[in-house]
Design a protein around this motif. Structure first.
Motif, PDB file in Angstrom:
ATOM      1  N   THR A   1      85.536  37.817  17.256  1.00 28.63           N
ATOM      2  CA  THR A   1      86.894  37.264  16.827  1.00 28.63           C
ATOM      3  C   THR A   1      88.050  38.001  17.171  1.00 28.63           C
ATOM      4  O   THR A   1      87.990  39.361  17.005  1.00 28.63           O
ATOM      5  N   THR A   2      88.968  37.486  17.597  1.00 22.19           N
ATOM      6  CA  THR A   2      90.389  38.211  17.698  1.00 22.19           C
ATOM      7  C   THR A   2      90.972  38.626  16.403  1.00 22.19           C
ATOM      8  O   THR A   2      90.571  38.027  15.446  1.00 22.19           O
ATOM      9  N   PRO A   3      91.781  39.526  16.560  1.00 24.95           N
ATOM     10  CA  PRO A   3      92.611  40.047  15.361  1.00 24.95           C
ATOM     11  C   PRO A   3      93.335  38.763  14.611  1.00 24.95           C
ATOM     12  O   PRO A   3      93.551  38.793  13.395  1.00 24.95           O
ATOM     13  N   SER A   4      93.558  37.787  15.483  1.00 33.84           N
ATOM     14  CA  SER A   4      94.479  36.742  14.828  1.00 33.84           C
ATOM     15  C   SER A   4      93.505  35.554  14.101  1.00 33.84           C
ATOM     16  O   SER A   4      93.718  34.686  13.586  1.00 33.84           O
ATOM     17  N   GLY A   5      92.115  35.748  14.173  1.00 33.78           N
ATOM     18  CA  GLY A   5      90.955  35.062  13.525  1.00 33.78           C
ATOM     19  C   GLY A   5      90.586  33.980  14.431  1.00 33.78           C
ATOM     20  O   GLY A   5      89.532  33.365  14.058  1.00 33.78           O
TER      21      GLY A   5
ATOM     22  N   ILE B   1      79.883  31.140  25.197  1.00 34.36           N
ATOM     23  CA  ILE B   1      81.188  30.278  25.234  1.00 34.36           C
ATOM     24  C   ILE B   1      82.266  31.131  24.910  1.00 34.36           C
ATOM     25  O   ILE B   1      82.053  32.171  24.209  1.00 34.36           O
ATOM     26  N   GLY B   2      83.496  30.659  25.329  1.00 37.77           N
ATOM     27  CA  GLY B   2      84.653  31.556  25.265  1.00 37.77           C
ATOM     28  C   GLY B   2      85.907  30.664  25.193  1.00 37.77           C
ATOM     29  O   GLY B   2      85.808  29.333  25.437  1.00 37.77           O
ATOM     30  N   ASN B   3      87.184  31.096  24.842  1.00 38.95           N
ATOM     31  CA  ASN B   3      88.400  30.400  24.757  1.00 38.95           C
ATOM     32  C   ASN B   3      88.870  30.139  26.216  1.00 38.95           C
ATOM     33  O   ASN B   3      89.062  30.977  27.153  1.00 38.95           O
TER      34      ASN B   3
END
Length: 147
Positions: free
Chosen positions: A41-45, A61-63
């Motif tokens: 998870t990124t810092p932004s969630g 899987i990814g963004n």
């Protein structure tokens, strides 16, 4: 050569891009029965990367924004996965809301399979090996289809 680069991954693992990775994780585990192995998870969630497992196989899987922010809807793929009971798996997926494109059917190459699309259009082939088939038998069956 079948050497494993990592003890945590198979030599080949499909990687699918999604606009909504968290939504895809929920959907894929609920509908197709995957087990979530890992989530970054990124810092932004938001979820940047995740790994799912089914029957010993891994799908990453990814963004999609990381890969192609200008054209996210063009990212497509298909994945072929073996399961123990393809008919039961199809019924589970159908009951959970998967779009079944092709119902379970035996193929000339020895697998019984069905095709489903997920919430962002990726194609998922789920198959069960039902008989061993020689290359000659497959070629003969394919010739018969074209006639």
């Amino acid at each position: 050569m079948t050497e494993r680069i990592s003890p945590h991954h198979l030599p080949i693992a499909p990687y699918l891009f999604y606009e909504n990775v968290a939504g895809a994780l929920e959907w894929l585990t609920r509908v197709f029965g995957f087990r979530e192995r890992f989530r970054l998870t990124t810092p932004s969630g938001s979820v940047a990367h995740a790994e799912l497992e089914l029957g010993g196989g891994i799908v990453m899987i990814g963004n999609v924004g990381i890969r192609n922010a200008a054209r996210p809807s063009t990212v497509r793929s298909s994945v072929y996965i073996y399961v123990a009971d393809v008919d039961a798996h199809c019924e589970r997926a159908r009951a959970a809301g998967a779009a079944i494109v092709e119902p379970p059917a035996e193929q000339p190459f020895g697998d019984r399979l069905y095709l489903a699309k997920d919430l962002e259009g990726h194609e998922w082939y789920f198959a069960q090996r039902v008989r061993e088939v020689s290359v000659e038998e497959i070629a003969q069956a394919l010739r018969g289809r074209r006639s």
